[in-house]
Scaffold this motif. Sequence first.
Motif, PDB file in Angstrom:
ATOM      1  N   ASP A 186       0.818  -1.213   0.000  1.00 19.53           N
ATOM      2  CA  ASP A 186       0.000   0.000   0.000  1.00 19.53           C
ATOM      3  C   ASP A 186       0.854   1.267   0.000  1.00 19.53           C
ATOM      4  OD1 ASP A 186      -2.404  -1.372  -0.028  1.00 19.53           O
ATOM      5  OD2 ASP A 186      -2.525  -1.497   2.154  1.00 19.53           O
ATOM      6  N   GLU A 187       2.011   1.213   0.645  1.00 18.54           N
ATOM      7  CA  GLU A 187       2.889   2.383   0.672  1.00 18.54           C
ATOM      8  C   GLU A 187       3.331   2.748  -0.748  1.00 18.54           C
ATOM      9  OE1 GLU A 187       7.181   3.816   2.579  1.00 18.54           O
ATOM     10  OE2 GLU A 187       6.401   1.798   2.970  1.00 18.54           O
ATOM     11  N   ASP A 188       3.703   1.722  -1.538  1.00 15.51           N
ATOM     12  CA  ASP A 188       4.098   1.964  -2.918  1.00 15.51           C
ATOM     13  C   ASP A 188       2.945   2.553  -3.723  1.00 15.51           C
ATOM     14  OD1 ASP A 188       6.600   0.856  -2.391  1.00 15.51           O
ATOM     15  OD2 ASP A 188       5.950  -1.162  -2.947  1.00 15.51           O
ATOM     16  N   LEU A 189       1.745   2.014  -3.511  1.00 13.97           N
ATOM     17  CA  LEU A 189       0.568   2.489  -4.244  1.00 13.97           C
ATOM     18  C   LEU A 189       0.234   3.932  -3.888  1.00 13.97           C
ATOM     19  CD1 LEU A 189      -1.829   2.089  -6.101  1.00 13.97           C
ATOM     20  CD2 LEU A 189      -3.057   0.992  -4.210  1.00 13.97           C
ATOM     21  N   ASN A 190       0.303   4.267  -2.618  1.00 14.54           N
ATOM     22  CA  ASN A 190      -0.016   5.631  -2.182  1.00 14.54           C
ATOM     23  C   ASN A 190       0.953   6.653  -2.784  1.00 14.54           C
ATOM     24  OD1 ASN A 190      -2.232   4.845  -0.662  1.00 14.54           O
ATOM     25  ND2 ASN A 190      -1.019   4.524   1.197  1.00 14.54           N
ATOM     26  N   LYS A 191       2.204   6.260  -2.945  1.00 11.55           N
ATOM     27  CA  LYS A 191       3.192   7.176  -3.525  1.00 11.55           C
ATOM     28  C   LYS A 191       2.849   7.516  -4.970  1.00 11.55           C
ATOM     29  CE  LYS A 191       7.128   5.826  -0.638  1.00 11.55           C
ATOM     30  NZ  LYS A 191       8.420   5.097  -0.604  1.00 11.55           N
ATOM     31  N   ILE A 192       2.506   6.504  -5.749  1.00 11.02           N
ATOM     32  CA  ILE A 192       2.198   6.758  -7.154  1.00 11.02           C
ATOM     33  C   ILE A 192       0.842   7.440  -7.312  1.00 11.02           C
ATOM     34  CG2 ILE A 192       1.183   4.484  -7.577  1.00 11.02           C
ATOM     35  CD1 ILE A 192       3.362   6.455 -10.048  1.00 11.02           C
ATOM     36  N   ARG A 193      -0.090   7.181  -6.387  1.00 14.73           N
ATOM     37  CA  ARG A 193      -1.396   7.846  -6.450  1.00 14.73           C
ATOM     38  C   ARG A 193      -1.266   9.348  -6.288  1.00 14.73           C
ATOM     39  NH1 ARG A 193      -5.310   3.770  -2.935  1.00 14.73           N
ATOM     40  NH2 ARG A 193      -6.157   2.615  -4.730  1.00 14.73           N
TER      41      ARG A 193
END
Length: 227
Positions: A186-193
């Motif tokens: 989720d941390e990776d996803l939040n960064k790109i979002r």
Amino acid sequence: MIVATELVVAMRCPLCGKLDFHSISRFAFAGAKNLKITCSCGAPKLIVGTKNRRQFWLQVPCVLCETNHLVYYKAKQLWANKVEFFYCNDTNVELGFFGPEEKVHALAEKYEYSLESLVDGLGYDDYFYNPEIMFEVLNCLHDVAEEGYLYCECGSYQIEIDIFPDRIELNCKDCKSNSVIYAENDEDLNKIRDTKKIELASSGLKSVKDLNKGKKGKRKNSKRTKH
């Protein structure tokens, strides 16, 4: 009797992955010339040609096996009142489809012609460490590319995307700059979002330096799949 003169082709770009719709008219082949269709990123997507306007051929750059497929159709097949599909010869995976405009758009919406369906068709669901995260990260990346904000500091928009089980590697075709976007949690996803612009640089991601924060040097020797 009504004779159809327009068709719409829906297919993904073999370079950036963007799904787009392209209108083709029978009158575009006056003089038996070929019709070249390109993506907004500049990559060639499709060449349609004919010698006698009774039989047509489609040359399709394949996103899966990285070669060109040549498919033949009679004129009445192209300008018919139904949707036709074309496939990768090696994997039998659907690459795109064409037909009347309303039917093509309706089909694209109904089946949500997305990266998830493409990957599912290839059986790569178990390939990724976290498929759901990977799909969401790729969708975010495509959104940035569609807005015209995925490019290199050298000025090129020709960005190749290589997909690994845990990450996505971005490579500039012109100057060879590259960088990594991780897609494991989720941390990776939040960064790109939260990312609106991605600019590659020789030192990595110039515009979004925090995307790889805390994961420098983390590289796995994994099989890759081209997108």
